[in-house]
Every structure is written in structure tokens, then in C-alpha cells.
Design a protein around this motif. Sequence first.
Motif, PDB file in Angstrom:
ATOM      1  N   ALA A 226      31.445  -7.863  29.440  1.00 39.70           N
ATOM      2  CA  ALA A 226      30.630  -8.570  28.454  1.00 39.70           C
ATOM      3  C   ALA A 226      29.559  -9.409  29.116  1.00 39.70           C
ATOM      4  CB  ALA A 226      31.542  -9.461  27.589  1.00 39.70           C
ATOM      5  N   LEU A 227      29.912 -10.063  30.228  1.00 41.43           N
ATOM      6  CA  LEU A 227      28.914 -10.891  30.914  1.00 41.43           C
ATOM      7  C   LEU A 227      27.802 -10.019  31.499  1.00 41.43           C
ATOM      8  CD1 LEU A 227      31.238 -13.499  32.682  1.00 41.43           C
ATOM      9  CD2 LEU A 227      29.683 -13.916  30.769  1.00 41.43           C
ATOM     10  N   ASN A 228      28.170  -8.888  32.095  1.00 42.11           N
ATOM     11  CA  ASN A 228      27.150  -7.988  32.629  1.00 42.11           C
ATOM     12  C   ASN A 228      26.242  -7.453  31.519  1.00 42.11           C
ATOM     13  OD1 ASN A 228      28.036  -8.247  35.272  1.00 42.11           O
ATOM     14  ND2 ASN A 228      29.479  -6.543  35.099  1.00 42.11           N
ATOM     15  N   PHE A 229      26.864  -7.114  30.382  1.00 40.94           N
ATOM     16  CA  PHE A 229      26.073  -6.604  29.271  1.00 40.94           C
ATOM     17  C   PHE A 229      25.125  -7.689  28.750  1.00 40.94           C
ATOM     18  CE2 PHE A 229      25.548  -5.823  24.691  1.00 40.94           C
ATOM     19  CZ  PHE A 229      24.955  -4.564  24.744  1.00 40.94           C
ATOM     20  N   LEU A 230      25.620  -8.939  28.772  1.00 43.81           N
ATOM     21  CA  LEU A 230      24.783 -10.039  28.316  1.00 43.81           C
ATOM     22  C   LEU A 230      23.586 -10.246  29.233  1.00 43.81           C
ATOM     23  CD1 LEU A 230      24.575 -12.284  26.179  1.00 43.81           C
ATOM     24  CD2 LEU A 230      25.904 -13.749  27.700  1.00 43.81           C
TER      25      LEU A 230
ATOM     26  N   ASP B   2      22.164  -7.908  31.060  1.00 42.80           N
ATOM     27  CA  ASP B   2      21.245  -6.796  30.807  1.00 42.80           C
ATOM     28  C   ASP B   2      20.393  -7.050  29.572  1.00 42.80           C
ATOM     29  OD1 ASP B   2      22.252  -5.536  33.015  1.00 42.80           O
ATOM     30  OD2 ASP B   2      23.658  -4.285  31.886  1.00 42.80           O
ATOM     31  N   LEU B   3      20.995  -7.608  28.542  1.00 40.73           N
ATOM     32  CA  LEU B   3      20.236  -7.929  27.330  1.00 40.73           C
ATOM     33  C   LEU B   3      19.157  -8.969  27.597  1.00 40.73           C
ATOM     34  CD1 LEU B   3      22.990  -8.107  24.544  1.00 40.73           C
ATOM     35  CD2 LEU B   3      21.148  -6.436  24.738  1.00 40.73           C
ATOM     36  N   PHE B   4      19.548  -9.984  28.421  1.00 42.28           N
ATOM     37  CA  PHE B   4      18.569 -11.017  28.753  1.00 42.28           C
ATOM     38  C   PHE B   4      17.349 -10.399  29.452  1.00 42.28           C
ATOM     39  CE2 PHE B   4      22.070 -14.471  29.042  1.00 42.28           C
ATOM     40  CZ  PHE B   4      22.068 -14.580  27.667  1.00 42.28           C
ATOM     41  N   GLU B   5      17.624  -9.463  30.411  1.00 44.90           N
ATOM     42  CA  GLU B   5      16.537  -8.856  31.168  1.00 44.90           C
ATOM     43  C   GLU B   5      15.694  -7.946  30.277  1.00 44.90           C
ATOM     44  OE1 GLU B   5      18.252  -6.842  34.471  1.00 44.90           O
ATOM     45  OE2 GLU B   5      18.882  -8.715  35.480  1.00 44.90           O
ATOM     46  N   SER B   6      16.356  -7.147  29.434  1.00 48.19           N
ATOM     47  CA  SER B   6      15.590  -6.227  28.590  1.00 48.19           C
ATOM     48  C   SER B   6      14.737  -6.967  27.577  1.00 48.19           C
ATOM     49  CB  SER B   6      16.550  -5.281  27.870  1.00 48.19           C
ATOM     50  OG  SER B   6      17.390  -6.026  26.995  1.00 48.19           O
TER      51      SER B   6
END
Length: 527
Positions: A51-55, A57-61
Motif C-alpha cells: 500500500a505504501l509503495n502504491f501510494l 506511485d500515485l504521488f509521482e503520477s
Amino acid sequence: MVEVAATGRNQTGLQPQARRGRSLSWEREHLQTATLSKMLALESMAYLHKALNFLQDLFESVGIPEDQRLERTEVVKSLLDIIISEEETNKKRLLESIALHRKQLDSLCFELNVERFQEEEGITIVQLENDLRLQLEVRSKQKVARMQELRRLQEQDRAFCELFHTPPYSMEWDSVPSLEELDQFRGYLATLAETELETLRTENEIVCEELHFQIQKLWDILQVPYEERKALATLMTRSVAKRRKALQSEVDRLEKLRIQNLKKVIEPIRKELALYWGKCFYSQEQRDAFTPYYDEDYTETLLQLHDTEVVQLKHYYEVHRELFEGIQKWEENWKLFLEFERKASDPSRFINRGGNLLKEERQRARLQKTFLKLEEELKAQIDLWEQEHSKTFLVNGQKFMEYVTEQWEMHRLEKEKAKQERHLKKSQQIEVEMFYGSASKIPSKREGLGSKMAGRALKTLNASPQEANRTFELDETILNNGCSQLSPLQRNFQIDSVARTYSAFSQEFSEASKSVDNSEVFNSTNL
């Protein structure tokens, strides 16, 4: 009462074999739970990392700046901190509950005289708190059950104590009894119960004999014929309990008859007592001193007391008959004097012109002579009696002269009250006449009197308070006597004379009598 004994069992009330089986089962369940917990923990950590990694990635995208990424990451950490804090609080609450339950449970185990609770090894905090709570509930119910059983046994013991007159069972009542103590108490009561029936039968036999003797005594008192007595023989063939009940019913019936007969004898004696109390001028306090007069338990003793009192009272009256008859004569003359006073204050007496007024005055004068002479004789007789007996002769609880003075004072107060009421009524009448401009109709033969009173009323309204009072007094004299002139007797026996001392009464009586005897009016009139 059913309760698990502490001997040979652990704190949970289970046998050792059952405990070992429960332990093996618990170990298997615990092992399965631990394995499941590790799996859930690994899955949770993997999910959190993912979940933290996905979060990120969302921040970067999205293109969120670095500082905002840190900010939002801190929010996630704060949420985790809150969850951790809540769980720590929950753990603290569980530990406090465990401490409280353990303390209460230890106290109950001590009261119940059982072993302390020992928790299972390796169990979680939640399981320990639950075990303590359940064990506390069990022990509390055991305590309530023992105390209820103890109270039940105590009630039985009190019943036996009253029945057999035995001392109560010896036991410490301020603590929770053990199972052994309750068993011993039950055994003691069972032993007493074995002798209950025989004891009651013996007691009933004794009571029946006493009741039969009492019935025979009442038969003799009431003079019951032999035919009625034979009916009792049928009662003696019944069982002991029924025989006792029937005999008691017969005793109650006969006792009621006895009381009714005594009451019929005593009541006439009480009437005779009241008659002689009146003849001897007894006060209420003197009458109340004979307390048997108010007793409603009619017995032979009560009858004897009444007979004795009547004999003594009759003797007392006969010894002092002359005094009592003199006082009675004084009271009769006093009532006659009050009647003359009432007639003298009645305005309607002037309507009759057949000479009744002169007759009344003549009779009144004679009464005054007799009155004074009788009082003097009584006073001398009473003084002599008191000297001979060295005590006070009482009339209605007072000395005779005090009693006489009190009668005069009461008469004076009544006259004064009547005078004030007439003044008030006259004042109200004048106010009404002046306000409405009308006056009461007066007979034609009294027109001169009416004119005088009307003029006096007008003068009264304009006069000072003192002059108005004198006017009202004069009006009252005119209304009561029909003229402003008073005879010598009327002047001497107005209400003002009663306001003075008793010696003044006597002096005025004497002077009034002389004036009546010397008046030409009365000398020319014969009754």
C-alpha cells in the motif's frame, strides 16, 4: 443446595483428568491460533508495504511535490499511531480489570473457604480476564446460595425453639458457612423434627385436660344444666387435634356468656355510682380516680371492686347528708335566681300588666333572703367539719366558697357578654336607620319613648365616644325596663353589682331585701 466441593478439585471446580483433557485441547487450539496469527501478521505487513509503495506511485503520477508527499505520509503514520494508542489503552483496561477481578475473587474464595483461583499458563490477557470474570460469577452465586440456605435453616430453628423451648443452634452467623457447617445444621434440625409429632401430641393432651377443667368451672359459674353438659361427651372421642379445637371453642363460648352476665350485673352498679358521685358533688378528677369504672374486662374481681366502692360512697353520703342536701338546696335556689335574672332582662315581660312584675319582685326578694341565710349556714357547717376532720371539704373539686364565687363570676361574664352584644346590635341598628333614613316602628303607646330614642340616636352620632357610650347604656335601660326610673331592687341588682367581690354580693342582697320589705309598693301587694 448443590455446590461443587473444593476438596480434590482445582479452583475451577474441574477434576484433574478433565483438567488435563482441557489443557491438551487448549494447546491444540492455541497452536492453531498462533499459526493463524503469524500468517495474518505476514499478510498485513505485505499489504502495508504494498500500500505504501502504491501510494508513492500515485504521488509521482499525479505530480505531488516532495514536501506534500512527506506530509501525506505523516498522516498515514498518525493514523497508525492512533490505532496503536487505542490498542494500548485497551490492554491497560484489561490489565486493570484482571487486577480487580482477581482481588474480588480472592476475597470470595476466602469467605467460601475454597482454594484461590490459579490461571492457566500461556493464555492471553483477554482469555485471563474472561476466565476471572466467569469464575467470579460462579463464586458469587455460591455465596448467595449458601446464605439463602442458612436463612432457611435459621427459620426452621426458630420455629423449633418456640415449639420446644430449646436454645437456638450455636453457629457463627457473621460469616459465610461452609458446606460442612450447613450439613451439620441440617442434621441437627432433622433430629429435632423426629421428636416433633410426639411432643405435640403430648402437649395437646395436656391442653385438652386444662380446657376440660376450665369448662367444668364455667358450667358451675353459669349453672349450666346437666343435659347441656352431656353434649361434651361426644367431643372426647375425636382425635387430639380436633378435640383441642372443639374444647377451645366451647371455652370461648362459655367465657363470652360469663362476661355478658357480669356486665349485666356491673352496669347498674355503675349507674348507682354515678348517681352518688353527683349527690356527693364529686369532680371529674375524683371520678376518674376510680379506674375500675372504665375497665371493660368484666371479672369477679371487677364486680367486687364496684360493690366496695358503692358501699363506701353510700356511707360517706349518709354521714354528711345534711351538708350535701344543703348544697343541693343552694344549687336549686341558684338556678331559680338565674331564671329570675333571665326574666328581668326580657323586654316582653312588660307586656303583661296583670301584676306579675310585682309578684316576681316579691318572690325574688324572698329568694335573696333564703339564699344568704343558706350560704351562711353552709359556710358555718363546712368550717366546723373541716376543723373536726383537718381537711378541706370539696364541692366539685373546690372549696365551697370558691365554688360559689366561681358561679357568680361566670354569671357576671355571661351578663357582660349579653350587654356588649345588645350595645353592638343597637349601634348597628342606628347606623342603618341613619344611612337609609328610616326607623323601626314602635307601638303607639310607646311613641313618646320612640321619639326620645330617635332624638337620642341623632345626638349620639354627633357626641363624643364617651357620651355616646352613656347614651347607649341609657337606651338599654329604657328598652329593658320600659322607663328611665329603676326600682330599689333593680338598682341594687344590675350587672355592675356582679362585677365586685362576693362580700359585695352579700351586702347588696341584704340591703335589697330591706328596701323591698320597706317599700310601699310591695306592702300593698299580696301574692
